[in-house]
Design an enzyme around this catalytic site. Structure first.
Site, mmCIF file in Angstrom:
data_model
loop_
_atom_site.group_PDB
_atom_site.id
_atom_site.type_symbol
_atom_site.label_atom_id
_atom_site.label_comp_id
_atom_site.label_asym_id
_atom_site.label_seq_id
_atom_site.Cartn_x
_atom_site.Cartn_y
_atom_site.Cartn_z
ATOM 1 N N GLY A 187 -9.841 9.057 -2.603
ATOM 2 C CA GLY A 187 -8.565 8.440 -2.535
ATOM 3 C C GLY A 187 -8.700 6.927 -2.706
ATOM 4 C CG ASP A 202 -5.574 5.564 0.447
ATOM 5 O OD1 ASP A 202 -6.530 6.450 0.054
ATOM 6 O OD2 ASP A 202 -4.714 6.171 1.477
ATOM 7 N NE ARG A 203 -12.542 9.067 2.171
ATOM 8 C CZ ARG A 203 -13.082 10.008 1.987
ATOM 9 N NH1 ARG A 203 -12.349 11.116 1.378
ATOM 10 N NH2 ARG A 203 -14.232 10.295 2.491
ATOM 11 C CB THR A 210 4.605 4.793 4.658
ATOM 12 O OG1 THR A 210 4.514 5.902 5.581
ATOM 13 C CG2 THR A 210 5.443 3.825 5.387
ATOM 14 C CE1 TYR A 227 -16.272 12.530 -0.049
ATOM 15 C CE2 TYR A 227 -14.503 12.328 -1.545
ATOM 16 C CZ TYR A 227 -14.982 12.771 -0.425
ATOM 17 O OH TYR A 227 -14.058 13.365 0.321
ATOM 18 C CG ASP A 264 -1.534 1.214 1.361
ATOM 19 O OD1 ASP A 264 -1.671 2.091 0.647
ATOM 20 O OD2 ASP A 264 -2.355 1.276 2.452
ATOM 21 C CB ILE A 265 2.591 3.015 -2.689
ATOM 22 C CG1 ILE A 265 2.985 1.688 -3.050
ATOM 23 C CG2 ILE A 265 3.683 4.168 -2.739
ATOM 24 C CD1 ILE A 265 3.548 1.501 -4.533
ATOM 25 N N GLY A 266 1.586 4.845 0.162
ATOM 26 C CA GLY A 266 0.942 6.099 0.635
ATOM 27 C C GLY A 266 1.723 7.292 0.271
ATOM 28 C CB THR A 275 -2.676 24.916 28.755
ATOM 29 O OG1 THR A 275 -2.523 25.906 29.607
ATOM 30 C CG2 THR A 275 -2.482 24.822 27.312
#
Lengths: 208, 208
Positions: free
Chosen positions: B72, B74-75, B10, B68, B5-7, B144
């Site tokens: 992407g 991967d999605r 990574t 849509y 899986d090429i992102g 905070t």
């Protein structure tokens, strides 16, 4: 009367009711009148002092008790005369503070609208889109621009709705008016900081 | 079988069930076996091709219809065999997709946990704090670090809760397991992308 709210990036003046803004690293005018100020920025304060002799810090006159550790002075000033409300100050960050029977109950800090939008291109250039301020929040988005705009607005609106439990919500700050429109139980006060600075000056008439 | 899986940042390999990650700008090994891949990163794909002759792009074999625009790859792969669920892929961004009767209804894109945290120091150095993953989300924060941690988690959780309407939520991605714990109606699937890549390969046995 000249009031000044010194922030991280801006001198925000109120000169006899008229507003003027200067970036902290830009030239500021010489004023011939006394300046009442609050500041979260020491360097900028030194710069203002250098140009104007007669300036008075309002911080010592503020009476505001809270168990919250590290609450910014501008947040305290905004909250200090409130009784029962959620205060949302929507600027570079969005601070949300809960006031109940004049007591500060705590709060949280969301990123401001612009900061929120600017995250996305840092994740991927494909996510570099402008905020669609008119995105329909009742429909699941069908394109990237709406998918991001919907997420930004929902991420700000839903946590505020959750904490407000139908209590009144008071909006202020640059994006306060825009955000207030997503809430039924909201009011917008443009100048709550300056209003409260004036009230502190009036309450301590020794300093006028 | 080698899957990749090429992102954006990574190469994520699955080599006979074992995972290996390489940054896209680092050295990658020579593999002697066929690699099946999906990619959202052309340059990284070219780099992988240069080192390995026998590589097969699974994108042409994907059957996934949606209205849509700009979703992407991967999605799409993550969603493609789902029936009725909300899919939350929590990585550098957090994509939320609604599947209903095997149809994709749209989705939205939140910043990932790390990106979310990294916004705050860009607003003010006073907001540079680590995420307190154990912050109590039922109490209004009083410092905070908690004010920011509460805001980050609520900003992610509340919009997902709002859209899920008690439907089942499927989490995946690096922060998927952590986030799934804030939802009663959730399951966590570590390897949904690789699982679905295998299913695409099996369904198109011509390519094995």
């Amino acid at each position: 009367m000249i009031l000044c709210d010194i922030g991280n990036t801006t001198f925000h003046f109120n000169i006899n009711g008229e507003e003027q803004r200067y970036l902290v690293n830009s030239e500021i005018p010489d004023f011939k009148e006394r300046i009442y100020y609050i500041s979260v920025n020491e360097n900028a304060t030194a710069k203002l002092k250098h140009k104007n002799d007669d300036i008075i810090d309002l911080e010592p006159y503020l009476e505001f008790k809270t168990k919250y550790v590290g609450m910014g002075l501008d947040r305290k000033i905004a909250c200090c005369f409130l009784e029962d409300t959620i205060l949302v100050d929507a600027g570079s960050a969005i601070t949300v503070d809960i006031m109940k029977k004049k007591k500060h109950k705590g709060g949280f800090i969301l990123p401001g609208l612009k900061a929120f939008r600017d995250i996305y291109p840092q994740i991927s250039h494909k996510l570099d889109v402008d905020l669609n301020t008119k995105v329909n929040l009742d429909k699941i988005p069908l394109c990237t621009k709406d998918a991001i705009s919907y997420a930004i607005l929902k991420s700000i609106i839903e946590p505020i709705k959750k904490v407000s439990k139908k209590k009144q919500i008071t909006f202020t700050g640059g994006d306060g008016e825009f955000l207030s429109k997503f809430f039924d139980n909201s009011i917008y006060k443009k100048d709550i900081i300056f209003e409260n600075m004036r009230r502190i000056i009036d309450a301590n008439n020794c300093i006028t």
